[in-house]
Design a protein around this motif. Sequence first.
Motif, PDB file in Angstrom:
ATOM      1  N   GLU A  25      49.700-110.548  17.688  1.00 20.48           N
ATOM      2  CA  GLU A  25      48.562-109.616  17.647  1.00 20.48           C
ATOM      3  C   GLU A  25      49.055-108.171  17.659  1.00 20.48           C
ATOM      4  O   GLU A  25      48.505-107.295  16.975  1.00 20.48           O
ATOM      5  CB  GLU A  25      47.645-109.851  18.861  1.00 20.48           C
ATOM      6  N   THR A  26      50.106-107.935  18.442  1.00 15.41           N
ATOM      7  CA  THR A  26      50.655-106.575  18.541  1.00 15.41           C
ATOM      8  C   THR A  26      51.194-106.100  17.194  1.00 15.41           C
ATOM      9  O   THR A  26      50.951-104.960  16.784  1.00 15.41           O
ATOM     10  CB  THR A  26      51.783-106.535  19.607  1.00 15.41           C
ATOM     11  N   ARG A  29      48.416-105.218  14.869  1.00 21.58           N
ATOM     12  CA  ARG A  29      47.842-103.901  15.200  1.00 21.58           C
ATOM     13  C   ARG A  29      48.790-102.768  14.801  1.00 21.58           C
ATOM     14  O   ARG A  29      48.379-101.741  14.286  1.00 21.58           O
ATOM     15  CB  ARG A  29      47.561-103.822  16.715  1.00 21.58           C
ATOM     16  N   ARG A  32      48.881-100.929  11.521  1.00 18.56           N
ATOM     17  CA  ARG A  32      47.844 -99.935  11.218  1.00 18.56           C
ATOM     18  C   ARG A  32      48.328 -98.511  11.505  1.00 18.56           C
ATOM     19  O   ARG A  32      47.662 -97.543  11.166  1.00 18.56           O
ATOM     20  CB  ARG A  32      46.587-100.204  12.057  1.00 18.56           C
ATOM     21  N   SER A  33      49.482 -98.386  12.156  1.00 21.20           N
ATOM     22  CA  SER A  33      49.975 -97.040  12.475  1.00 21.20           C
ATOM     23  C   SER A  33      50.853 -96.519  11.338  1.00 21.20           C
ATOM     24  O   SER A  33      51.516 -97.291  10.636  1.00 21.20           O
ATOM     25  CB  SER A  33      50.763 -97.050  13.777  1.00 21.20           C
ATOM     26  N   ALA A  77      47.136 -96.784  16.392  1.00 19.42           N
ATOM     27  CA  ALA A  77      46.770 -97.996  15.657  1.00 19.42           C
ATOM     28  C   ALA A  77      45.266 -98.254  15.700  1.00 19.42           C
ATOM     29  O   ALA A  77      44.806 -99.358  15.420  1.00 19.42           O
ATOM     30  CB  ALA A  77      47.525 -99.193  16.237  1.00 19.42           C
ATOM     31  N   CYS A  78      44.520 -97.241  16.089  1.00 16.71           N
ATOM     32  CA  CYS A  78      43.057 -97.397  16.107  1.00 16.71           C
ATOM     33  C   CYS A  78      42.449 -96.048  15.729  1.00 16.71           C
ATOM     34  O   CYS A  78      43.177 -95.072  15.560  1.00 16.71           O
ATOM     35  CB  CYS A  78      42.580 -97.842  17.492  1.00 16.71           C
ATOM     36  N   GLU A  82      38.048 -94.415  19.543  1.00 14.56           N
ATOM     37  CA  GLU A  82      38.251 -95.474  20.542  1.00 14.56           C
ATOM     38  C   GLU A  82      39.084 -95.024  21.735  1.00 14.56           C
ATOM     39  O   GLU A  82      39.193 -95.726  22.724  1.00 14.56           O
ATOM     40  CB  GLU A  82      38.940 -96.678  19.882  1.00 14.56           C
ATOM     41  N   THR A 102      43.131 -96.617  24.915  1.00 15.57           N
ATOM     42  CA  THR A 102      41.733 -97.031  24.744  1.00 15.57           C
ATOM     43  C   THR A 102      41.212 -97.462  26.113  1.00 15.57           C
ATOM     44  O   THR A 102      41.983 -97.556  27.077  1.00 15.57           O
ATOM     45  CB  THR A 102      41.619 -98.239  23.803  1.00 15.57           C
ATOM     46  N   ASP A 105      43.138-100.390  27.199  1.00 13.15           N
ATOM     47  CA  ASP A 105      44.485-100.054  27.685  1.00 13.15           C
ATOM     48  C   ASP A 105      44.448 -99.612  29.152  1.00 13.15           C
ATOM     49  O   ASP A 105      45.288-100.012  29.958  1.00 13.15           O
ATOM     50  CB  ASP A 105      45.092 -98.917  26.842  1.00 13.15           C
ATOM     51  N   GLU A 290      46.442-101.500  22.833  1.00 14.73           N
ATOM     52  CA  GLU A 290      45.570-101.427  21.650  1.00 14.73           C
ATOM     53  C   GLU A 290      45.760-100.114  20.902  1.00 14.73           C
ATOM     54  O   GLU A 290      45.965-100.091  19.702  1.00 14.73           O
ATOM     55  CB  GLU A 290      44.094-101.535  22.083  1.00 14.73           C
ATOM     56  N   PRO A 293      50.481 -99.447  20.181  1.00 12.55           N
ATOM     57  CA  PRO A 293      51.501-100.475  20.445  1.00 12.55           C
ATOM     58  C   PRO A 293      52.893 -99.896  20.183  1.00 12.55           C
ATOM     59  O   PRO A 293      53.059 -99.135  19.223  1.00 12.55           O
ATOM     60  CB  PRO A 293      51.180-101.577  19.437  1.00 12.55           C
TER      61      PRO A 293
END
Length: 432
Positions: A25-26, A29, A32-33, A77-78, A82, A102, A105, A290, A293
Amino acid sequence: MYWEKEIETMDRANLEKMQAARLGETLARATRSVHYRKVFKAMKLDTDRIRTAADIGMLPLTTKEDLREQWPYGFLACSRDELIRMHSSSGTTGRATVIFHTGGDIAAWTNLLARSMYMTGMRRSDVFQNMMTYGLFTGGLGFHYGAEKIGALVIPAGAGNSKRQIQLMRDFDTSVIHIIPSYALHLSTVFTETGVDPRRDTRLKIAFLGAEPHSEKMRRKIEEFYGFKGFNSYGLSEMNGPGVAFECPEQNGMHIWEDNYIVEIIDPVTLKRLPEGEEGELVMTTLLREGMPIIRYRTKDLTRIIPGPCPCGRTHRRIERITGRTDDMMILKGVNIFPIQIEKKLMEIPGVGTNFLIILDREGYNDQMTVKVEIEREFFGGDLQQLEALRHRIVEELRSDILITPRVDLVEPDSLPKSEGKAVRVVDNRKD
Ligand SMILES: [Zn+2]
């Protein structure tokens, strides 16, 4: 005795399964960075091939320089909506790094602090005086939130103002404190000066000793003076802050919370992974982060994993107290020396006080180390011969350990720079 028994005592096979799932999952995520998208692409890395925590060696290392280069949002990454909090490293060595959190986090971090403090015996009936700097630094707010989650009464005292700290402890029956070890030693002299005996006049029973490396002797010295049990804590802002690893009642190494982090020890020069038990640089991967990461982060902290299970029943592995930082290392006449080595030796010598300072000078082509050592007040009343004998002993003890003969100056108690924040241990006057 456990905050989350199931997680804290989970058998290794299940813990590793949990890590593998969370690592997957990490990675999803992280892509996305800006930073990881770029790095993974350059490496042609197929993140689907990473199936277990053991595959982590295939992933790139991340350094503080990477964080600085991508300042401020390149690791995000978001979406910014958020985020609810930012923290920043002190930036004493160059540009600061920034970490965004977040709501999830902050909740996960708070839970780790609550778990850590509960482990040492802290309960909702306790009064917790947090003597750490609040603000961008993570030490203040991290513990604050964790203590509130346990349900203890929190006194957000902040750092410094020694007399007020003592007054707060007495007025509100403080039973648990969070303090920097060198400041605990400084505060002990204020206790003595004001005629307050912490063993007799306060209810202190637990202390969290964080934010700077210190020796076992120093811990014992602090415990003896205050009459509390001191627990080592470890953290760094890139991995949230405090609560990354914490001592259990065994006081023998810090459990590193492996449901939240993957831990590796590498050789800081070859970057090869070292076997369990060997000392090297601690490398960590966030598993629940989140907002930001971070994969295989080089902490620059030197430690080792203590092999074998802990009698407390927790299955998360333990790391040794931090023995130094790769960038704290002094090189003198070709010898590698860490300030903690000097401290260890000094604390073994009767008559040595609470603070010391290492000064490095260059004379011609010759490097010289001077160690200024505060000594206990009663020695200054004594005769010169006794002082000289003590000075000589310090020189000999240090020489036998670091293989260099330092100059040693004995100075009066409280004459070296005060450590309301982190202790100043080294002044390097050498110019290239
Ligand atoms: Zn334990």
